[in-house]
Design a protein around this motif. Structure first.
Motif, PDB file in Angstrom:
ATOM      1  N   ARG A 133       3.488   5.803   4.159  1.00 15.63           N
ATOM      2  CA  ARG A 133       2.276   5.826   3.329  1.00 15.63           C
ATOM      3  C   ARG A 133       1.666   7.217   3.270  1.00 15.63           C
ATOM      4  NH1 ARG A 133       1.188   1.029   6.215  1.00 15.63           N
ATOM      5  NH2 ARG A 133       1.684  -0.852   5.015  1.00 15.63           N
ATOM      6  N   ILE A 134       1.779   7.963   4.346  1.00 22.11           N
ATOM      7  CA  ILE A 134       1.267   9.337   4.358  1.00 22.11           C
ATOM      8  C   ILE A 134       2.149  10.242   3.511  1.00 22.11           C
ATOM      9  CG2 ILE A 134       0.847  11.353   5.814  1.00 22.11           C
ATOM     10  CD1 ILE A 134       0.105   9.377   8.071  1.00 22.11           C
ATOM     11  N   GLN A 135       3.470  10.104   3.674  1.00 21.02           N
ATOM     12  CA  GLN A 135       4.387  10.983   2.954  1.00 21.02           C
ATOM     13  C   GLN A 135       4.454  10.686   1.459  1.00 21.02           C
ATOM     14  OE1 GLN A 135       8.108  10.809   5.136  1.00 21.02           O
ATOM     15  NE2 GLN A 135       7.404  12.340   6.609  1.00 21.02           N
ATOM     16  N   ASP A 136       4.072   9.478   1.067  1.00 27.58           N
ATOM     17  CA  ASP A 136       3.916   9.224  -0.364  1.00 27.58           C
ATOM     18  C   ASP A 136       3.056  10.308  -0.990  1.00 27.58           C
ATOM     19  OD1 ASP A 136       5.317   6.873  -0.252  1.00 27.58           O
ATOM     20  OD2 ASP A 136       3.551   5.581  -0.194  1.00 27.58           O
ATOM     21  N   PHE A 137       1.959  10.602  -0.320  1.00 29.66           N
ATOM     22  CA  PHE A 137       0.982  11.564  -0.833  1.00 29.66           C
ATOM     23  C   PHE A 137       1.415  13.005  -0.567  1.00 29.66           C
ATOM     24  CE2 PHE A 137      -2.874  14.160  -0.120  1.00 29.66           C
ATOM     25  CZ  PHE A 137      -3.422  14.087  -1.404  1.00 29.66           C
ATOM     26  N   THR A 138       1.780  13.306   0.689  1.00 27.14           N
ATOM     27  CA  THR A 138       2.060  14.701   1.047  1.00 27.14           C
ATOM     28  C   THR A 138       3.357  15.228   0.447  1.00 27.14           C
ATOM     29  OG1 THR A 138       3.120  13.988   3.112  1.00 27.14           O
ATOM     30  CG2 THR A 138       0.769  14.509   3.199  1.00 27.14           C
ATOM     31  N   TYR A 139       4.397  14.396   0.396  1.00 24.51           N
ATOM     32  CA  TYR A 139       5.688  14.844  -0.122  1.00 24.51           C
ATOM     33  C   TYR A 139       5.776  14.702  -1.634  1.00 24.51           C
ATOM     34  CZ  TYR A 139       7.822  15.122   4.576  1.00 24.51           C
ATOM     35  OH  TYR A 139       8.133  15.459   5.860  1.00 24.51           O
ATOM     36  N   THR A 140       5.776  13.446  -2.088  1.00 19.30           N
ATOM     37  CA  THR A 140       6.071  13.177  -3.495  1.00 19.30           C
ATOM     38  C   THR A 140       4.994  13.708  -4.429  1.00 19.30           C
ATOM     39  OG1 THR A 140       7.253  11.179  -2.817  1.00 19.30           O
ATOM     40  CG2 THR A 140       6.668  11.374  -5.155  1.00 19.30           C
ATOM     41  N   PHE A 141       3.722  13.471  -4.094  1.00 22.49           N
ATOM     42  CA  PHE A 141       2.653  13.795  -5.029  1.00 22.49           C
ATOM     43  C   PHE A 141       2.084  15.198  -4.841  1.00 22.49           C
ATOM     44  CE2 PHE A 141       3.056   9.335  -5.649  1.00 22.49           C
ATOM     45  CZ  PHE A 141       2.608   9.089  -6.944  1.00 22.49           C
ATOM     46  N   MET A 142       2.050  15.707  -3.619  1.00 25.47           N
ATOM     47  CA  MET A 142       1.510  17.051  -3.397  1.00 25.47           C
ATOM     48  C   MET A 142       2.603  18.110  -3.449  1.00 25.47           C
ATOM     49  SD  MET A 142      -1.694  16.732  -3.346  1.00 25.47           S
ATOM     50  CE  MET A 142      -2.110  18.404  -2.831  1.00 25.47           C
ATOM     51  N   ASP A 143       3.666  17.931  -2.680  1.00 22.44           N
ATOM     52  CA  ASP A 143       4.745  18.922  -2.654  1.00 22.44           C
ATOM     53  C   ASP A 143       5.689  18.785  -3.849  1.00 22.44           C
ATOM     54  OD1 ASP A 143       3.707  19.811  -0.299  1.00 22.44           O
ATOM     55  OD2 ASP A 143       5.215  18.864   0.980  1.00 22.44           O
ATOM     56  N   ALA A 165      -3.267   2.100  -4.745  1.00 26.40           N
ATOM     57  CA  ALA A 165      -2.557   1.368  -3.688  1.00 26.40           C
ATOM     58  C   ALA A 165      -3.139   1.681  -2.315  1.00 26.40           C
ATOM     59  CB  ALA A 165      -1.075   1.715  -3.721  1.00 26.40           C
ATOM     60  N   LYS A 166      -3.493   2.963  -2.082  1.00 22.34           N
ATOM     61  CA  LYS A 166      -4.075   3.339  -0.788  1.00 22.34           C
ATOM     62  C   LYS A 166      -5.457   2.710  -0.616  1.00 22.34           C
ATOM     63  CE  LYS A 166      -0.515   6.020  -0.403  1.00 22.34           C
ATOM     64  NZ  LYS A 166       0.712   5.447   0.157  1.00 22.34           N
ATOM     65  N   ILE A 167      -6.255   2.738  -1.668  1.00 25.24           N
ATOM     66  CA  ILE A 167      -7.600   2.152  -1.592  1.00 25.24           C
ATOM     67  C   ILE A 167      -7.510   0.653  -1.339  1.00 25.24           C
ATOM     68  CG2 ILE A 167      -9.677   1.641  -2.930  1.00 25.24           C
ATOM     69  CD1 ILE A 167      -9.290   4.342  -4.341  1.00 25.24           C
ATOM     70  N   LEU A 168      -6.637  -0.001  -2.059  1.00 26.26           N
ATOM     71  CA  LEU A 168      -6.466  -1.442  -1.889  1.00 26.26           C
ATOM     72  C   LEU A 168      -5.988  -1.773  -0.471  1.00 26.26           C
ATOM     73  CD1 LEU A 168      -6.626  -4.151  -3.362  1.00 26.26           C
ATOM     74  CD2 LEU A 168      -4.232  -3.854  -4.013  1.00 26.26           C
ATOM     75  N   HIS A 169      -5.116  -0.927   0.062  1.00 26.50           N
ATOM     76  CA  HIS A 169      -4.615  -1.139   1.424  1.00 26.50           C
ATOM     77  C   HIS A 169      -5.753  -1.058   2.439  1.00 26.50           C
ATOM     78  CE1 HIS A 169      -1.798  -1.134   4.748  1.00 26.50           C
ATOM     79  NE2 HIS A 169      -2.325  -0.014   5.211  1.00 26.50           N
ATOM     80  N   GLY A 191       0.779  -1.228   0.000  1.00 29.32           N
ATOM     81  CA  GLY A 191       0.000   0.000   0.000  1.00 29.32           C
ATOM     82  C   GLY A 191       0.808   1.273   0.000  1.00 29.32           C
ATOM     83  N   ALA A 192       2.066   1.186  -0.406  1.00 29.31           N
ATOM     84  CA  ALA A 192       2.919   2.378  -0.482  1.00 29.31           C
ATOM     85  C   ALA A 192       3.237   2.672  -1.950  1.00 29.31           C
ATOM     86  CB  ALA A 192       4.186   2.177   0.329  1.00 29.31           C
ATOM     87  N   SER A 193       4.101   3.641  -2.218  1.00 34.35           N
ATOM     88  CA  SER A 193       4.367   4.079  -3.585  1.00 34.35           C
ATOM     89  C   SER A 193       5.815   3.829  -3.995  1.00 34.35           C
ATOM     90  CB  SER A 193       4.068   5.578  -3.730  1.00 34.35           C
ATOM     91  OG  SER A 193       4.546   6.080  -4.960  1.00 34.35           O
TER      92      SER A 193
END
Length: 461
Positions: free
Chosen positions: A267-277, A299-303, A200-202
């Motif tokens: 899993r949180i920083q996948d979204f906040t760092y890589t994809f948002m920032d 991946a997050k939904i599946l997790h 469930g990570a990136s």
């Protein structure tokens, strides 16, 4: 020199604008090359071209093609200018130390007839780990009668968490370094299956932090995303140039406890760092595609489905049981990964280049020497430790030759040690994992209480 002076000069900011497959420029040894279109011919596939575009790839190219100079020959035909400024660190030119390591290891593979990316050892271990994941998942969700015991369910959840970490340490890690299998299809499939689908990570986030950042700029604050990115306010006090706070006196106590949150944090920083920032520390993230976003969100939904919804609707687990199981699994994964990662670089035995100085781009040491001095090897004679840490106890070999499968490290370690001895490069080795762990905690204590590092700092003064 005369030819170079006639070439256009480009700043790193100008190069960084060309960070897509449609317009791909790279820096290499102080020059600029236009590799647009090479993704269609690149034996390693398009993905590594896509994430590398717009950057200095000097040590990426060398460490991922250690047994051939063909890439440099191809690159020379695409020269368009001179790189006038540097975004991150540059290193002293190789004196022959790294070249000899590559030549000696290449000779080993030629003599043995082994392929340095042989996928069989990794695939056999992946099959076994997947079986453990499925069985323990069914047990702690009470699919089998044995799961009626609370003690058994807790034990199964812990084993699941460890197995989740192991599939990352073995398969995902090698896939991210293109060291399991023979082409991009292998790396893409295994990497995304283990990182995105199973955990469930990136994978995309990991490549930016680990491959593009940590492996090139190891232990250099301001460049390595694994080190604190803030001079003031981080929970960790790792290098002297950070602003020391009273809280750090206790980091040797609270950090080892907080390590258990690593899996959730990632899993949180996948979204906040890589994809948002669109950055991971100092590492810029190149334009992300719709497919990148879809895979991350999927991946997050599946997790969530696997960890929360499936146990509730299919196995009739109570909400409390689901939360407890999830907490145990994630804490087990977090601790297992964090301790394996931390002992390899944050140690009294490891160096932190220019950790007590203002950030500077030019490092007065060779890249390969830095890879040796910033890593810590341990417990080479323990097959159990080697399996449980995914060969991270061969950290020096891994950093020097990341594109070589981890299952070859025990055989090539003596070669690396021999070359290090010949060139007078100190090789950091500890006999056991327990000693490596002790010296990690000791480093946290020394820095937090006494604001001093250890013997590894001496190389940089």
């Amino acid at each position: 020199m005369g030819e170079d002076s006639a070439l256009p000069q480009y700043t790193w900011e100008e190069v960084a604008k060309h960070n897509t497959l449609e317009s791909a420029w790279v820096g290499f040894e102080g020059k600029v090359y236009d590799i647009t279109g090479w993704d269609k011919k690149h034996p390693g596939g398009a993905e590594y071209i896509r994430v590398s575009a717009g950057r200095d790839i000097t040590h990426l190219l060398k460490s991922y093609h250690p047994f051939t100079t063909k890439p440099e020959s191809i690159l020379s035909k695409k020269l368009i200018g001179v790189l006038s400024t540097d975004e991150l660190n540059t290193f002293k030119k190789d004196s022959g130390f790294y070249k000899e390591i590559c030549e000696e290891v290449d000779l080993y593979f030629k003599k043995t007839g082994l392929h340095h990316k042989d996928p069989v050892p990794g695939l056999t271990r992946m099959a076994g780990i997947l079986v453990v994941l499925v069985l323990t998942f069914l047990i702690f969700n009470r699919y089998f009668w044995i799961g009626e015991s609370t003690t058994v369910r807790v034990a199964a959840a812990i084993v699941y968490g460890v197995a989740q970490a192991l599939i990352l340490l073995h398969m995902m890690h090698d896939a991210s370094h293109s060291s399991i299998g023979y082409n991009e299809t292998w790396w893409y499939a295994i990497g995304h299956f283990t990182m995105d689908f199973v955990c469930g990570a990136s994978l995309m986030s990991w490549i930016h932090q680990h491959v593009l950042g940590h492996h090139v700029y190891t232990n250099i604050m301001g460049s390595d995303p694994d080190l604190p990115s803030l001079m003031e306010g981080d929970l960790r006090y790792i290098v002297p140039k950070q602003v020391h706070q009273a809280l750090y006196k206790y980091q040797w106590v609270y950090m080892p406890i907080l390590y258990g949150l690593l899996a959730v944090k990632v899993r949180i920083q996948d979204f906040t760092y890589t994809f948002m920032d669109e950055s991971n520390g100092a590492i810029r993230v190149n334009p992300l595609s719709t497919l990148d976003w879809s895979m991350m969100i999927g991946a997050k939904i599946l997790h969530v489905i696997k960890a929360l919804l499936l146990p509730y609707f299919m196995f009739n687990m109570s909400l409390l049981e689901i939360i407890v199981n999830y907490f145990i699994v994630e804490i087990a994964t977090g601790y297992f990964l964090a301790y394996n990662f931390q002992v390899s670089h944050v140690s009294t035995e490891a160096a932190f280049p220019h950790g007590d100085e203002d950030f500077k781009t030019e490092i007065a040491h060779e890249w390969a020497v830095i890879q040796v001095s910033t890593g810590v090897d341990y417990a080479h004679d323990s097959a159990i430790v080697t399996f449980l840490c995914g060969h991270l106890n061969y950290q020096i070999e891994h950093h020097l030759l990341p594109s070589v499968s981890q299952y070859h490290y025990p055989a090539i370690a003596p070669i690396v040690q021999k070359v290090c001895k010949k060139w007078g490069v100190p090789y950091n080795y500890l006999p056991t994992f327990s000693e490596a762990l002790y010296l990690h905690v000791k480093y946290l204590y020394n820095m937090g209480v006494h604001q001093k590092q250890g013997k590894g700092e001496s190389l940089w003064h």
